[in-house]
Enzyme design. Structure first.
Site, short mmCIF file in Angstrom:
data_model
loop_
_atom_site.label_atom_id
_atom_site.label_comp_id
_atom_site.label_asym_id
_atom_site.label_seq_id
_atom_site.Cartn_x
_atom_site.Cartn_y
_atom_site.Cartn_z
N ALA A 45 0.86 -1.18 0.00
CA ALA A 45 0.00 0.00 0.00
C ALA A 45 0.90 1.23 0.00
CB ALA A 45 -0.88 -0.02 1.25
N GLY A 85 0.47 -5.19 0.71
CA GLY A 85 -0.67 -5.14 -0.21
C GLY A 85 -0.31 -5.71 -1.58
N GLU A 88 -0.69 -9.28 -1.29
CA GLU A 88 -2.12 -9.54 -1.11
C GLU A 88 -2.87 -9.47 -2.44
OE1 GLU A 88 -2.24 -6.59 2.16
OE2 GLU A 88 -3.38 -8.12 3.24
N GLU A 108 4.03 -5.76 7.12
CA GLU A 108 3.22 -4.75 7.80
C GLU A 108 3.57 -4.62 9.28
OE1 GLU A 108 2.14 -6.77 5.49
OE2 GLU A 108 0.62 -5.83 4.22
N LYS A 373 46.10 9.09 17.11
CA LYS A 373 45.29 9.19 15.89
C LYS A 373 45.93 10.19 14.92
CE LYS A 373 40.96 7.53 17.86
NZ LYS A 373 40.53 6.24 17.40
N SER A 395 34.97 7.61 18.96
CA SER A 395 33.62 7.77 19.52
C SER A 395 33.37 9.18 20.02
CB SER A 395 33.32 6.77 20.63
OG SER A 395 34.45 6.16 21.12
N1 3HC Z 1 4.57 3.47 0.20
C1 3HC Z 1 5.05 4.68 -0.09
N2 3HC Z 1 6.34 4.91 -0.38
C2 3HC Z 1 7.17 3.86 -0.37
C3 3HC Z 1 6.73 2.56 -0.05
C4 3HC Z 1 5.34 2.38 0.24
N3 3HC Z 1 4.85 1.18 0.51
N4 3HC Z 1 7.78 1.73 -0.08
C5 3HC Z 1 8.84 2.47 -0.43
N5 3HC Z 1 8.48 3.75 -0.60
C6 3HC Z 1 9.33 4.86 -1.01
C7 3HC Z 1 10.38 5.19 0.02
O1 3HC Z 1 9.90 6.10 0.97
C8 3HC Z 1 11.48 5.77 -0.83
O2 3HC Z 1 11.14 7.10 -1.11
P1 3HC Z 1 12.29 8.21 -1.26
O3 3HC Z 1 13.15 7.74 -2.39
O4 3HC Z 1 11.53 9.45 -1.53
O5 3HC Z 1 13.00 8.20 0.04
C9 3HC Z 1 11.39 4.99 -2.13
O6 3HC Z 1 10.06 4.42 -2.13
C10 3HC Z 1 12.38 3.87 -2.26
O7 3HC Z 1 12.34 3.08 -1.07
P2 3HC Z 1 13.65 2.52 -0.39
O8 3HC Z 1 14.65 3.60 -0.25
O9 3HC Z 1 13.22 1.80 0.82
O10 3HC Z 1 14.16 1.51 -1.52
P3 3HC Z 1 14.83 0.09 -1.39
O11 3HC Z 1 15.11 -0.33 -2.77
O12 3HC Z 1 15.92 0.14 -0.39
O13 3HC Z 1 13.69 -0.86 -0.78
C11 3HC Z 1 11.51 -1.81 -0.58
C12 3HC Z 1 12.55 -1.15 -1.52
C13 3HC Z 1 12.03 -3.19 -0.14
C14 3HC Z 1 10.24 -1.98 -1.35
C15 3HC Z 1 11.32 -0.94 0.68
O14 3HC Z 1 11.03 0.38 0.25
C16 3HC Z 1 10.22 -1.37 1.58
O15 3HC Z 1 10.40 -2.27 2.37
N6 3HC Z 1 9.04 -0.71 1.48
C17 3HC Z 1 7.95 -0.91 2.37
C18 3HC Z 1 7.23 -2.20 2.07
C19 3HC Z 1 6.04 -2.33 2.99
O16 3HC Z 1 6.13 -2.12 4.18
N7 3HC Z 1 4.92 -2.74 2.40
C20 3HC Z 1 3.74 -2.89 3.16
C21 3HC Z 1 3.01 -1.59 3.21
S1 3HC Z 1 1.60 -1.63 4.26
C22 3HC Z 1 0.43 -2.45 3.38
O17 3HC Z 1 0.69 -2.89 2.30
C23 3HC Z 1 -0.91 -2.53 4.02
C24 3HC Z 1 -1.79 -3.53 3.33
O18 3HC Z 1 -1.71 -4.75 4.04
C25 3HC Z 1 -3.20 -3.06 3.32
P1 NAI Z 2 40.53 -2.02 21.16
O1 NAI Z 2 41.49 -1.71 22.23
O2 NAI Z 2 39.69 -3.22 21.27
O3 NAI Z 2 41.30 -2.12 19.78
C1 NAI Z 2 42.26 -1.22 19.35
C2 NAI Z 2 43.25 -1.99 18.48
O4 NAI Z 2 44.12 -1.07 17.85
C3 NAI Z 2 44.11 -2.95 19.29
O5 NAI Z 2 44.01 -4.25 18.74
C4 NAI Z 2 45.52 -2.39 19.11
O6 NAI Z 2 46.51 -3.40 19.04
C5 NAI Z 2 45.39 -1.65 17.80
N1 NAI Z 2 46.39 -0.59 17.65
C6 NAI Z 2 46.73 0.34 18.55
N2 NAI Z 2 47.67 1.15 18.02
C7 NAI Z 2 47.92 0.71 16.78
C8 NAI Z 2 48.78 1.11 15.73
N3 NAI Z 2 49.59 2.16 15.90
N4 NAI Z 2 48.77 0.45 14.57
C9 NAI Z 2 47.95 -0.63 14.40
N5 NAI Z 2 47.11 -1.05 15.36
C10 NAI Z 2 47.09 -0.40 16.52
O7 NAI Z 2 39.65 -0.71 20.99
P2 NAI Z 2 38.21 -0.58 20.36
O8 NAI Z 2 37.19 -0.73 21.40
O9 NAI Z 2 38.14 -1.40 19.14
O10 NAI Z 2 38.19 0.96 19.96
C11 NAI Z 2 38.83 1.44 18.79
C12 NAI Z 2 38.29 2.81 18.45
O11 NAI Z 2 36.90 2.70 18.23
C13 NAI Z 2 38.45 3.85 19.54
O12 NAI Z 2 38.68 5.10 18.94
C14 NAI Z 2 37.12 3.83 20.24
O13 NAI Z 2 36.81 5.04 20.87
C15 NAI Z 2 36.20 3.60 19.07
N6 NAI Z 2 34.90 3.00 19.38
C16 NAI Z 2 34.79 1.99 20.30
C17 NAI Z 2 33.55 1.45 20.60
C18 NAI Z 2 33.41 0.33 21.57
O14 NAI Z 2 32.28 0.07 22.01
N7 NAI Z 2 34.45 -0.38 21.92
C19 NAI Z 2 32.32 1.94 19.92
C20 NAI Z 2 32.58 2.93 18.91
C21 NAI Z 2 33.82 3.45 18.70
#
Ligand code: 3HC
Ligand code: NAI
Length: 675
Positions: A45, A85, A88, A108, A373, A395
């Site tokens: 839909a 839909g 369907e 849905e 870094k 992070s």
């Molecule tokens: N209605 C209106 N717009 C829709 C739509 C829908 N059902 N499905 C997708 N679109 C639009 C998106 O918003 C998007 O618009 P944008 O480009 O302006 O952002 C564009 O279509 C493309 O969508 P995606 O970016 O998601 O494209 P993908 O290729 O990644 O995915 C898809 C395609 C798998 C079809 C995905 O869009 C999707 O999962 N759509 C929803 C499907 C859905 O939920 N269908 C059930 C609807 S409810 C229903 O049918 C009720 C019935 O039982 C009565």
């Molecule tokens: P980690 O400690 O698990 O891994 C870091 C790795 O880098 C280690 O294996 C180490 O040996 C390697 N390393 C250090 N210096 C190096 C160098 N000079 N050359 C090559 N390798 C080197 O750390 P983690 O958790 O993976 O974090 C990495 C980065 O990602 C950090 O900046 C952290 O803030 C970020 N981050 C972490 C998240 C988390 O949940 N752990 C989530 C999102 C981001």
């Protein structure tokens, strides 16, 4: 049919289908083939019509009746995805022919709905109840193998649009020549008869999805519809489907989930970057650091079929990192032994950064240390080809400062994955002051290519997600000093719909992460916990105690007393804290911070913040996200409470966001706010 982009059943399409069917029959056509132009068969839909306002036109049931009751064979020719839909409608054709790559589903439930055009009654008649239950409550799309197996399609053809058209017309000619019956799915009974009166089947199924669907209304309503399909005559089942569909459609959960569907798609659109901006072609990726994050990031590329070079500082760290990657693949039930080898084969380990020379993108994931870094980015600047994207997974650190270490800050960007990086959907793409349009657009596209939901954010401490999380964390810590218990805070947030509360989350992550005994001042609850040897789940003792076998958590009265004594010693008056206060302080502080993020231009739109929180932090999607939720309760009420806590608690987190105040005064809203 031709209604780009996804052939949704908009009002004019329904009218066209109805008129077309009527005319075909009136004109004496021998058979009818329903086939779509463009990239897909009907994907459902038109969701944008659900709020109302579309002109009067033929309803879907009328279109379906015109097909199902037609005196001549009607064949649906399916490519792409037949969803909702769309499926369907196809189920009201007498026969279905598809290309081998076609997918079928009733998604849905992901919009907080159930299939409202007979799908809940027809699908089980073809697939039997268990498969229909699974498909409808998960929204999963099935391929042609499964579809053939259950009779959802009658013939699968190799090839593309031309072959499909030819095969469907040939099928239609055969149906006429051989006088094939005008088969109606609604009349089938043999598969649902198996489940008739079988209450246990439904009880077991409900139990099996209970954890995953906690808080959601739609999965249960889908189950009820299948029960109706099994136990009631078709027309009565249809009435039950209509009743439950209407209830969901007019309820708050579906409203939030439909909003979220479009929010996720809006996040892809960057207003100041033209759609045709050239992208860097990513033929090979590089990842620096094979730790917690680096390993998961490398898996994302390998999963998408992109070769990736992963560099560590020495052989031992590299071997350890690659072994973890292999173990993760081997543990995943959805990856076959062959796929494990295929994916591991796409990952090349090295201890020499010069091996990044041929990479089109390098993502740095070493320790969170600015000097380290910067040194690394200086080296990458020497090694990588001009035009390669240089990304950091930091992070919280300043991307602009990292970029300043290179002679090409325009190529530098943040790509903040979430842990575990091979599982979590969210990717915050952090735009530096100098990041070029091409680099921003490429990072967003790469994110999507490796299966992430990418959201563009600006530079600030913690970006969008963690910056808001810090506020919630601070309030949670403060609340336990005032008399709430960790278990109370966690329960309130769990009941709200989060998978777990902040204290359970800390126990899971490990309380000792980043904590050093020599730096402890004994001034925080965290110091207190670590000094008493509590490390969280890893040693069975944290804010909770953990059963060594089941890992079940039990609140620990010793910890509660310890926190209480500590708080009193620090001069905090103890009182009963209500659940409502816990909720307001944890979540309104986040809403206030979200508004500040918007007024600073760190997020492009309010809805982007919602996408970050739903995908990265388990915000329950049936509440839309923090911005949508705030609007649903009313901004003036929130402003009043933020002012109240500003006086009662104080601190920067309760300084009212001017944007929040302004929107509340103007009757505006956060979720539609756009910079
Ligand atoms: N209605 C209106 N717009 C829709 C739509 C829908 N059902 N499905 C997708 N679109 C639009 C998106 O918003 C998007 O618009 P944008 O480009 O302006 O952002 C564009 O279509 C493309 O969508 P995606 O970016 O998601 O494209 P993908 O290729 O990644 O995915 C898809 C395609 C798998 C079809 C995905 O869009 C999707 O999962 N759509 C929803 C499907 C859905 O939920 N269908 C059930 C609807 S409810 C229903 O049918 C009720 C019935 O039982 C009565
Ligand atoms: P980690 O400690 O698990 O891994 C870091 C790795 O880098 C280690 O294996 C180490 O040996 C390697 N390393 C250090 N210096 C190096 C160098 N000079 N050359 C090559 N390798 C080197 O750390 P983690 O958790 O993976 O974090 C990495 C980065 O990602 C950090 O900046 C952290 O803030 C970020 N981050 C972490 C998240 C988390 O949940 N752990 C989530 C999102 C981001």
């Amino acid at each position: 049919m031709d209604n780009p982009p996804v052939n949704a059943l908009s009002w004019h399409v329904r009218q066209g289908l109805f008129d077309g069917m009527t005319k075909a029959v009136d004109d004496g056509a021998a058979a009818v083939v329903l086939i779509c132009d463009g990239r897909t068969f009907i994907a459902g839909a038109d969701i944008s019509e659900f709020g109302g306002g579309a002109p009067d036109a033929a309803g879907l049931p009328a279109v379906q009746a015109a097909m199902e009751d037609a005196p001549v064979p009607v064949i649906a020719a399916i490519h792409g995805t037949a969803l909702g839909g769309g499926l369907e409608v196809a189920l009201c054709a007498h026969y279905r022919v598809s290309v081998a790559s076609a997918k079928f589903g009733l998604p849905e439930v992901n919009l907080g709905l159930l299939p409202g055009a007979g799908g809940t009654q027809r699908l089980p008649r073809l697939t039997a109840a268990p498969k229909a239950l699974e498909m409808m409550t998960s929204g999963r799309h099935i391929g042609t193998g499964e579809a053939l197996g259950c009779g959802l399609v009658d013939e699968v053809v190799d090839g593309g649009a031309d072959e499909l058209r030819a095969a469907a017309i040939a099928f239609a000619r055969r149906a006429v020549a051989d006088q094939l019956p005008l088969a109606k799915v609604r009349d089938r009974d043999e598969k649902i008869a198996e489940a008739r009166g079988d209450e246990q089947l439904f009880a077991d199924f409900r139990a099996s999805i209970a954890r995953k669907t906690r808080g959601f209304l739609a999965p249960e309503y889908n189950v009820r519809c299948v029960e109706a399909a099994v136990n009631l005559p078709f027309d009565e089942g249809l009435k039950e489907e209509r009743r439950l569909f209407t209830e969901l459609m007019t309820g708050p959960q579906s409203g939030a989930q439909r909003y979220y569907f479009f929010a996720e798609r809006a996040a892809n659109k960057i207003p100041d970057i033209p759609k045709d901006t050239p992208l860097v072609d990513i033929a090979r990726a590089g990842v620096l650091g094979a730790g917690t994050m680096g390993g998961g990031i490398a898996m994302n590329f390998a999963n998408a079929g992109i070769p990736v070079t992963i560099v560590e500082r020495d052989g031992e760290a590299l071997d350890r990192g690659l072994a973890v990657v292999r173990k993760n693949y081997e543990r995943s039930r959805s990856t076959t032994a062959e796929q494990v080898e295929e994916r591991m084969g796409l990952i090349t380990g090295s201890t020499d950064k010069n091996d990044f020379a041929g990479c089109d993108i390098v993502i740095e994931a070493v320790f969170e240390d600015m000097d380290l870094k910067k040194t690394i980015f200086r080296e990458l600047d020497e090694i990588c080809e001009p035009g390669a994207v240089l990304a950091s997974n930091t992070s919280a650190l300043d991307i602009n400062e990292i970029a300043s270490a290179t002679r090409r800050p325009e190529s530098v960007i943040g790509m903040h994955f979430f842990s575990p990086a091979n599982v979590m959907k969210l990717l915050e793409v952090v735009r530096g002051d100098a990041s070029s349009d091409t680099v921003v657009a490429t990072a967003m596209a790469v994110g999507r290519q490796v299966g992430k939901v990418a959201v563009l954010v600006g530079v600030c401490h913690g970006f969008v997600g963690n910056r808001m999380l810090f506020q919630r964390r601070m309030e949670a810590d403060q609340l336990v000093l005032e008399g709430a218990t960790p278990a109370q805070v966690d329960r309130v947030l769990f009941d709200f719909g989060f998978p777990m509360g902040p204290f359970a989350m800390s126990d899971l992550a490990g309380l000792d992460i980043g904590w050093k005994a020599e730096n402890s001042t004994g001034d925080s609850v965290r110091d207190l916990m670590n000094e008493s040897g509590r490390k969280g789940q890893k040693n069975g003792r944290g804010y909770y105690t953990y059963d060594p076998d089941t890992r079940a958590a039990t609140p620990d009265p010793e910890v509660e007393q310890m926190i209480k004594d500590f708080a009193i010693a620090k001069g905090h008056e103890q009182r009963d804290v209500t659940d409502q206060e816990v909720l307001e302080r944890c979540l309104y502080s986040m809403v206030n911070e979200g508004a500040k993020i918007l007024e600073e231009g760190i997020a492009i739109r309010g809805s982007d913040i919602d996408v970050v929180w739903v995908n990265g932090y388990g915000w329950p999607v049936y509440r839309g996200g923090p911005m949508y939720w705030a609007d649903s309760i009313g901004l003036s009420g929130i402003v009043e409470r933020v002012r109240h806590y500003g006086e009662q608690v104080g601190g920067r987190q309760w300084e009212l966001s001017p944007l929040l105040a302004k929107l509340a005064a103007e009757d505006g809203n956060l979720h539609q706010f756009s910079n």
